[in-house]
Design a protein around this motif. Structure first.
Motif, PDB file in Angstrom:
ATOM      1  N   THR A  99       0.840  -1.210   0.000  1.00 32.84           N
ATOM      2  CA  THR A  99       0.000   0.000   0.000  1.00 32.84           C
ATOM      3  C   THR A  99       0.869   1.251   0.000  1.00 32.84           C
ATOM      4  OG1 THR A  99      -1.676  -1.120   1.331  1.00 32.84           O
ATOM      5  CG2 THR A  99      -1.763   1.272   1.289  1.00 32.84           C
ATOM      6  N   VAL A 100       1.869   1.216   0.845  1.00 31.80           N
ATOM      7  CA  VAL A 100       2.721   2.382   1.036  1.00 31.80           C
ATOM      8  C   VAL A 100       3.663   2.585  -0.148  1.00 31.80           C
ATOM      9  CG1 VAL A 100       4.671   3.165   2.404  1.00 31.80           C
ATOM     10  CG2 VAL A 100       2.595   2.398   3.540  1.00 31.80           C
ATOM     11  N   MET A 101       4.230   1.490  -0.639  1.00 37.28           N
ATOM     12  CA  MET A 101       5.270   1.613  -1.650  1.00 37.28           C
ATOM     13  C   MET A 101       4.725   1.986  -3.032  1.00 37.28           C
ATOM     14  SD  MET A 101       7.986   1.454  -0.033  1.00 37.28           S
ATOM     15  CE  MET A 101       8.219   1.196   1.737  1.00 37.28           C
ATOM     16  N   GLU A 102       3.425   1.802  -3.218  1.00 36.24           N
ATOM     17  CA  GLU A 102       2.788   2.172  -4.485  1.00 36.24           C
ATOM     18  C   GLU A 102       3.116   3.617  -4.863  1.00 36.24           C
ATOM     19  OE1 GLU A 102      -1.694   2.029  -5.046  1.00 36.24           O
ATOM     20  OE2 GLU A 102      -1.152  -0.055  -4.556  1.00 36.24           O
ATOM     21  N   SER A 103       3.025   4.488  -3.894  1.00 30.84           N
ATOM     22  CA  SER A 103       3.362   5.885  -4.143  1.00 30.84           C
ATOM     23  C   SER A 103       3.789   6.471  -2.813  1.00 30.84           C
ATOM     24  CB  SER A 103       2.150   6.630  -4.694  1.00 30.84           C
ATOM     25  OG  SER A 103       2.334   8.007  -4.499  1.00 30.84           O
ATOM     26  N   ILE A 104       5.101   6.459  -2.617  1.00 26.50           N
ATOM     27  CA  ILE A 104       5.608   6.676  -1.268  1.00 26.50           C
ATOM     28  C   ILE A 104       5.439   8.118  -0.785  1.00 26.50           C
ATOM     29  CG2 ILE A 104       8.010   7.053  -1.920  1.00 26.50           C
ATOM     30  CD1 ILE A 104       8.531   4.998   0.502  1.00 26.50           C
ATOM     31  N   ASP A 105       5.533   9.083  -1.698  1.00 27.75           N
ATOM     32  CA  ASP A 105       5.392  10.472  -1.251  1.00 27.75           C
ATOM     33  C   ASP A 105       3.972  10.768  -0.795  1.00 27.75           C
ATOM     34  OD1 ASP A 105       8.076  11.436  -1.656  1.00 27.75           O
ATOM     35  OD2 ASP A 105       7.698  11.161  -3.799  1.00 27.75           O
ATOM     36  N   GLU A 106       3.015  10.234  -1.561  1.00 21.64           N
ATOM     37  CA  GLU A 106       1.620  10.376  -1.164  1.00 21.64           C
ATOM     38  C   GLU A 106       1.392   9.691   0.186  1.00 21.64           C
ATOM     39  OE1 GLU A 106      -2.817   9.508  -3.037  1.00 21.64           O
ATOM     40  OE2 GLU A 106      -1.087   8.366  -3.719  1.00 21.64           O
ATOM     41  N   ALA A 107       1.977   8.497   0.336  1.00 16.10           N
ATOM     42  CA  ALA A 107       1.811   7.741   1.582  1.00 16.10           C
ATOM     43  C   ALA A 107       2.359   8.511   2.778  1.00 16.10           C
ATOM     44  CB  ALA A 107       2.488   6.382   1.467  1.00 16.10           C
ATOM     45  N   ILE A 108       3.508   9.151   2.589  1.00 19.76           N
ATOM     46  CA  ILE A 108       4.102   9.918   3.693  1.00 19.76           C
ATOM     47  C   ILE A 108       3.154  11.040   4.121  1.00 19.76           C
ATOM     48  CG2 ILE A 108       5.974  11.527   4.284  1.00 19.76           C
ATOM     49  CD1 ILE A 108       7.845   9.739   2.571  1.00 19.76           C
ATOM     50  N   ALA A 109       2.529  11.689   3.134  1.00 22.87           N
ATOM     51  CA  ALA A 109       1.599  12.781   3.445  1.00 22.87           C
ATOM     52  C   ALA A 109       0.376  12.256   4.204  1.00 22.87           C
ATOM     53  CB  ALA A 109       1.179  13.491   2.157  1.00 22.87           C
ATOM     54  N   ILE A 110      -0.186  11.141   3.733  1.00 23.75           N
ATOM     55  CA  ILE A 110      -1.380  10.587   4.395  1.00 23.75           C
ATOM     56  C   ILE A 110      -1.025  10.111   5.807  1.00 23.75           C
ATOM     57  CG2 ILE A 110      -3.178   8.799   4.273  1.00 23.75           C
ATOM     58  CD1 ILE A 110      -2.718   8.772   1.189  1.00 23.75           C
ATOM     59  N   LEU A 111       0.105   9.418   5.911  1.00 26.34           N
ATOM     60  CA  LEU A 111       0.533   8.930   7.233  1.00 26.34           C
ATOM     61  C   LEU A 111       0.738  10.089   8.203  1.00 26.34           C
ATOM     62  CD1 LEU A 111       3.006   6.082   6.202  1.00 26.34           C
ATOM     63  CD2 LEU A 111       0.839   5.820   7.448  1.00 26.34           C
TER      64      LEU A 111
ATOM     65  N   ARG B  42      -0.894  12.871   8.288  1.00 26.09           N
ATOM     66  CA  ARG B  42      -2.211  13.313   8.763  1.00 26.09           C
ATOM     67  C   ARG B  42      -2.797  12.336   9.784  1.00 26.09           C
ATOM     68  NH1 ARG B  42      -4.568  13.642   3.257  1.00 26.09           N
ATOM     69  NH2 ARG B  42      -2.703  14.488   2.308  1.00 26.09           N
ATOM     70  N   ILE B  43      -2.565  11.037   9.541  1.00 25.24           N
ATOM     71  CA  ILE B  43      -3.074  10.026  10.485  1.00 25.24           C
ATOM     72  C   ILE B  43      -2.356  10.142  11.831  1.00 25.24           C
ATOM     73  CG2 ILE B  43      -3.185   7.543  10.943  1.00 25.24           C
ATOM     74  CD1 ILE B  43      -3.482   7.144   7.877  1.00 25.24           C
ATOM     75  N   LYS B  44      -1.029  10.295  11.747  1.00 27.15           N
ATOM     76  CA  LYS B  44      -0.246  10.382  12.978  1.00 27.15           C
ATOM     77  C   LYS B  44      -0.563  11.653  13.759  1.00 27.15           C
ATOM     78  CE  LYS B  44       3.042   8.462  13.880  1.00 27.15           C
ATOM     79  NZ  LYS B  44       3.703   7.393  14.588  1.00 27.15           N
ATOM     80  N   ALA B  45      -0.948  12.705  13.041  1.00 24.64           N
ATOM     81  CA  ALA B  45      -1.308  13.951  13.718  1.00 24.64           C
ATOM     82  C   ALA B  45      -2.562  13.766  14.584  1.00 24.64           C
ATOM     83  CB  ALA B  45      -1.524  15.068  12.693  1.00 24.64           C
ATOM     84  N   LEU B  46      -3.361  12.758  14.265  1.00 22.71           N
ATOM     85  CA  LEU B  46      -4.537  12.460  15.084  1.00 22.71           C
ATOM     86  C   LEU B  46      -4.147  11.711  16.362  1.00 22.71           C
ATOM     87  CD1 LEU B  46      -6.887  11.128  12.222  1.00 22.71           C
ATOM     88  CD2 LEU B  46      -7.096  13.346  13.378  1.00 22.71           C
ATOM     89  N   GLY B  47      -2.897  11.261  16.434  1.00 24.75           N
ATOM     90  CA  GLY B  47      -2.443  10.535  17.618  1.00 24.75           C
ATOM     91  C   GLY B  47      -2.542   9.024  17.477  1.00 24.75           C
ATOM     92  N   ILE B  48      -2.770   8.558  16.249  1.00 21.33           N
ATOM     93  CA  ILE B  48      -2.947   7.125  16.007  1.00 21.33           C
ATOM     94  C   ILE B  48      -1.631   6.501  15.562  1.00 21.33           C
ATOM     95  CG2 ILE B  48      -4.113   5.450  14.505  1.00 21.33           C
ATOM     96  CD1 ILE B  48      -6.502   7.208  14.470  1.00 21.33           C
ATOM     97  N   LYS B  49      -1.330   5.332  16.131  1.00 20.36           N
ATOM     98  CA  LYS B  49      -0.109   4.631  15.731  1.00 20.36           C
ATOM     99  C   LYS B  49      -0.345   3.800  14.472  1.00 20.36           C
ATOM    100  CE  LYS B  49       2.435   4.514  19.963  1.00 20.36           C
ATOM    101  NZ  LYS B  49       2.904   3.740  21.107  1.00 20.36           N
ATOM    102  N   VAL B  50       0.738   3.607  13.725  1.00 22.75           N
ATOM    103  CA  VAL B  50       0.622   2.892  12.458  1.00 22.75           C
ATOM    104  C   VAL B  50       1.647   1.760  12.386  1.00 22.75           C
ATOM    105  CG1 VAL B  50       0.741   3.081   9.944  1.00 22.75           C
ATOM    106  CG2 VAL B  50      -0.184   4.982  11.288  1.00 22.75           C
TER     107      VAL B  50
END
Ligand code: C2E
Ligand code: MG
Ligand code: MG
Ligand code: MG
Length: 279
Positions: free
Chosen positions: A154-166, A168-176
């Motif tokens: 999922t992540v490696m498909e498009s890593i720059d996009e993934a970094i941006a989405i991650l 935003r998720i991490k900013a919510l306080g959620i671990k990945v």
């Protein structure tokens, strides 16, 4: 081969593909029915700390819970749901249900961090992080009570996009956690730029630890990589004590597998947890 099959068109007829298309269609219809009638369920598999043996959380795994015959598992129906445009609805339900269960357990005095699997399509929905945020707000769940599992591919498909989405998720306080790690042809140099908390060693290596030198070598390399990136490393698919011991000796800190428990309906999960405490 082509010559033997006679006229040109015949080369392309593949009864196996035909049968699979039929199956997919049947499963799609079943999924629509299940969604309409609220017949999905989550099962929970314990994740334990290898050192102490203590429960540290649960992975939520979606199930079809209708009363038609033996239901297909998520490895089969999730890709079909993705292709049929049903994954958004399933994914939202999973998120809300996990939040509800987390809350219900807290009310019983049981604090279980729940890990939720996110499909590639769900992860890349333009409003995924926003939706996640509003589900958290609606349910009032402490974000540290939830974790997300995203596969390496999922992540490696498009890593720059993934970094941006991650981000935003991490900013919510959620671990990945990065799930099924070792099969997705990661760019190792880019891996370190991902804001991750955990690495889950793919089951295909764990399963063969006792029988296959190459699987041991890959497992050891993954654990070493995870540790050097300061990530928790989880071994999943652990079915024997020898495999568990091997993983522990090589620095893996968390464990999941049939050795501890299969994924269980919520009520049985609580029973399992109580029994562990009595020993
Ligand atoms: P996964 O996230 O890697 O989940 C682990 C799978 O391994 C689960 O299969 C679990 O039941 C199975 N497992 C756990 N321990 C053992 C063991 O010791 N031995 C063996 N042989 N298997 C073990 P399951 O529940 O069939 O799920 C398969 C995959 O479907 C998951 O792989 C995940 O990628 C996907 N999935 C499950 N639930 C969801 C969901 O809610 N949303 C999405 N998007 N995907 C899901
Ligand atoms: Mg998972
Ligand atoms: Mg996995
Ligand atoms: Mg998997």
């Amino acid at each position: 081969q082509a010559k033997q099959s006679g006229r040109a068109g015949y080369r392309f007829y593949n009864p196996d593909l035909d049968r699979r298309a039929d199956e997919a269609y049947t499963i799609e219809a079943r999924l629509k029915h299940v969604l309409k009638h609220g017949r999905l369920a989550l099962h929970y598999q314990p994740v334990v700390d290898i050192g102490s043996g203590q429960l540290i959380g649960a992975e939520a795994l979606v199930r079809i819970a209708d009363n038609g015959g033996a239901p297909p598992g998520p490895a089969t129906f999730i890709p079909i749901a993705e292709a049929a445009g049903l994954i958004g609805e399933i994914g939202d339900w999973v998120l809300r249900e996990a939040c509800r269960q987390h809350d219900a357990w807290l009310a019983e005095g049981l604090c279980v961090a729940i890990a939720i699997n996110v499909s590639p399509l769900q992860f890349r929905q333009h409003d995924f992080a926003e939706k996640l945020g509003s589900i958290l707000t609606d349910s009032g769940v402490d974000p540290t009570g939830l974790q997300l599992e995203i596969t390496e591919s999922t992540v490696m498909e498009s890593i720059d996009e993934a970094i941006a989405i991650l981000g935003r998720i991490k900013a919510l306080g959620i671990k990945v956690a990065l799930d099924d790690f070792g099969t997705g042809y990661s760019s190792l140099s880019r891996l370190s730029s991902l804001p991750l908390d955990k690495l889950k060693v793919d089951q295909s290596f764990v399963r063969n630890i006792e029988s296959d030198q190459a699987s041991r070598a890959v497992t050891e390399a993954i654990i070493a990589l995870g540790r050097s990136l300061k990530l928790d490393v989880i071994g999943e698919g652990i079915e024997s004590k020898d495999t568990l011991q091997y993983l522990q000796e090589h620095g893996c800190t968390q464990a999941q597998g049939y050795l501890f428990s299969q994924p269980l309906p919520a009520s049985q999960f609580v029973q399992w947890h109580r029994q562990q405490h009595m020993h």
